[in-house]
Design a protein around this motif. Sequence first.
Motif, short mmCIF file in Angstrom:
data_model
loop_
_atom_site.label_atom_id
_atom_site.label_comp_id
_atom_site.label_asym_id
_atom_site.label_seq_id
_atom_site.Cartn_x
_atom_site.Cartn_y
_atom_site.Cartn_z
N LEU A 218 0.82 -1.21 0.00
CA LEU A 218 0.00 0.00 0.00
C LEU A 218 0.86 1.26 0.00
O LEU A 218 0.50 2.27 -0.64
N ALA A 219 1.98 1.24 0.71
CA ALA A 219 2.85 2.42 0.73
C ALA A 219 3.41 2.69 -0.67
O ALA A 219 3.41 3.84 -1.14
N ALA B 239 -7.24 1.61 8.26
CA ALA B 239 -8.44 0.79 8.37
C ALA B 239 -8.32 -0.46 7.50
O ALA B 239 -8.71 -1.56 7.93
N LEU B 240 -7.74 -0.33 6.32
CA LEU B 240 -7.55 -1.49 5.45
C LEU B 240 -6.55 -2.47 6.07
O LEU B 240 -6.76 -3.69 6.02
N LEU B 241 -5.48 -1.96 6.67
CA LEU B 241 -4.51 -2.84 7.34
C LEU B 241 -5.15 -3.57 8.51
O LEU B 241 -4.88 -4.76 8.75
N ALA B 242 -5.98 -2.86 9.27
CA ALA B 242 -6.67 -3.53 10.38
C ALA B 242 -7.60 -4.62 9.86
O ALA B 242 -7.69 -5.71 10.46
N LEU B 243 -8.28 -4.35 8.75
CA LEU B 243 -9.15 -5.38 8.17
C LEU B 243 -8.35 -6.58 7.68
O LEU B 243 -8.75 -7.72 7.89
N VAL B 244 -7.20 -6.30 7.04
CA VAL B 244 -6.34 -7.40 6.58
C VAL B 244 -5.85 -8.23 7.76
O VAL B 244 -5.85 -9.47 7.73
N ALA B 245 -5.43 -7.56 8.84
CA ALA B 245 -4.95 -8.28 10.03
C ALA B 245 -6.07 -9.14 10.63
O ALA B 245 -5.85 -10.30 11.01
N LEU B 246 -7.28 -8.57 10.72
CA LEU B 246 -8.39 -9.32 11.30
C LEU B 246 -8.74 -10.54 10.44
O LEU B 246 -8.91 -11.65 10.96
N LEU B 247 -8.83 -10.33 9.13
CA LEU B 247 -9.19 -11.45 8.25
C LEU B 247 -8.10 -12.52 8.25
O LEU B 247 -8.39 -13.72 8.24
N THR B 248 -6.82 -12.09 8.29
CA THR B 248 -5.73 -13.07 8.34
C THR B 248 -5.77 -13.84 9.65
O THR B 248 -5.57 -15.06 9.67
N TRP B 249 -6.00 -13.13 10.75
CA TRP B 249 -6.07 -13.79 12.06
C TRP B 249 -7.19 -14.84 12.08
O TRP B 249 -6.99 -15.96 12.54
N LEU B 250 -8.36 -14.47 11.56
CA LEU B 250 -9.48 -15.41 11.55
C LEU B 250 -9.22 -16.57 10.61
O LEU B 250 -9.51 -17.74 10.94
N ARG C 280 -5.41 16.97 -1.95
CA ARG C 280 -5.87 16.99 -0.56
C ARG C 280 -6.99 15.99 -0.33
O ARG C 280 -7.05 15.33 0.72
N THR C 281 -7.88 15.86 -1.31
CA THR C 281 -8.97 14.88 -1.17
C THR C 281 -8.42 13.46 -1.11
O THR C 281 -8.86 12.63 -0.30
N LEU C 282 -7.44 13.18 -1.99
CA LEU C 282 -6.83 11.85 -1.98
C LEU C 282 -6.13 11.57 -0.66
O LEU C 282 -6.23 10.47 -0.09
N THR C 283 -5.43 12.57 -0.14
CA THR C 283 -4.76 12.41 1.17
C THR C 283 -5.76 12.16 2.28
O THR C 283 -5.56 11.31 3.15
N ALA C 284 -6.88 12.92 2.24
CA ALA C 284 -7.90 12.74 3.28
C ALA C 284 -8.52 11.34 3.22
O ALA C 284 -8.96 10.82 4.25
N LEU C 285 -8.54 10.76 2.02
CA LEU C 285 -9.08 9.40 1.91
C LEU C 285 -8.07 8.34 2.34
O LEU C 285 -8.41 7.34 2.99
N LEU C 286 -6.79 8.55 1.98
CA LEU C 286 -5.79 7.52 2.24
C LEU C 286 -5.33 7.49 3.70
O LEU C 286 -5.01 6.42 4.23
N VAL C 287 -5.25 8.65 4.34
CA VAL C 287 -4.73 8.69 5.72
C VAL C 287 -5.57 7.83 6.66
O VAL C 287 -5.04 7.01 7.41
N PRO C 288 -6.89 7.94 6.69
CA PRO C 288 -7.65 6.99 7.54
C PRO C 288 -7.92 5.65 6.84
O PRO C 288 -8.15 4.64 7.49
#
Length: 422
Positions: A19-20, A138-149, A126-134
Amino acid sequence: MGVRLRTTLAATAVVAAALALASFALFAALHASLTDSARTLAAQDAQHKAVVALQGGAGIGAGGPGGKATAPPPDQGPGALAGPPPGLPGKGAGDLVVISRRVDTQSGTVTVVGTASLAPARAAMRTLTALLVPGIPALLALVALLTWLAVGRALRPVSEIRAKVADITARDLHERVPEPASRDEVGALARTVNATLDRLQTAVAAHRQFVADAAHELRSPMAVLRTRLELAHPAERRLAAGALDDVARLQALTSDLLLLARLDAREPIRTRETDLAQIVAEEAARARPRTDVRVALRLTPDLLVDGSPDHLRRLVANLVDNAVRHAAGSVTVALTLDAGSGQVRLGVSDDGPGIPPEHQHAVFDRFTRLDHARTRDTGGSGLGLSIARDIALAHRATLRVVPGPPGARLEAVFPPRVPARC
């Protein structure tokens, strides 16, 4: 760190790196695209102004139709300007893209300037930054949760197999681990474990049969031999007396080896509520070959443990016999209850030469006798403490050497009794 956690962290790190890189490439591509679009608009604006200037003379200036023509700086040629040229409304140096062109008209050469604002491009960034920063966290947390499960679900059969294998002992080798319906690596693992348990059950059954056969084949001839020596002719009784001692030692050694074989096979022992204090008192009072050693008792009465009376009696007898053989003149047997933990402690100490620290673990090895005991210990085979330790382990107890002079002290610690369910 478990496999589940390691896999989750690795997957999350890989996705974060991807993602980075994707975000960096997206920002660079968007910035280049929007800048190129602004340059195109500025060029179109300059072209439009040039056409108007050619048609209407010098009536169009740098700021747009109706403005005043602007002469370029002496060293300024046609092209994009880094900032607003003279005569344009004041804005920041990076707010506009400026394109200048020289146009030959009937009135002479004039310079027209086309401009395009970078504000839409910056707003888009600025709009793209506002979308990517949160969005990226959130996407990484979702990936971690789905991988854990997902990993937990994949490893659940492995955990069930591990738990089942941990519960299987020598008394229930007929049990098997659950085999998942899937034909994957976990299913292959379960089938392999069950095949191993089949072979183990067969080997343990053969071992138990061998021990039973050996007990019968060894005890019967020695019993007959002992009987014949005891009935020997009076003229041969002196010779028979020595042979009887050897037969007695051979019988004791055979019994020890057979008991060790049963303990090694983890044969189930029948446990019941046992008064350990009574067993200790009886074994301490039993007559022994050395009559010059005094055995002192310090007992807490009515101490009950869950165990096999025969095995516990053998454990106490081996500890007291070992202490008597090595004592200088006295042995102390103590049985106490730890009020805090509920553990029962059996300690047997003597006033002999003691056990050096480097040998405190080796004394529980089979056929081990320390050098200072070899000259005077003629009755032991070196198996007594090994048998005592294995019996303690079979009762979920521990047996260890308590360091510190004088003499030697061995202590067996029994776990608290589990209250019977009504």
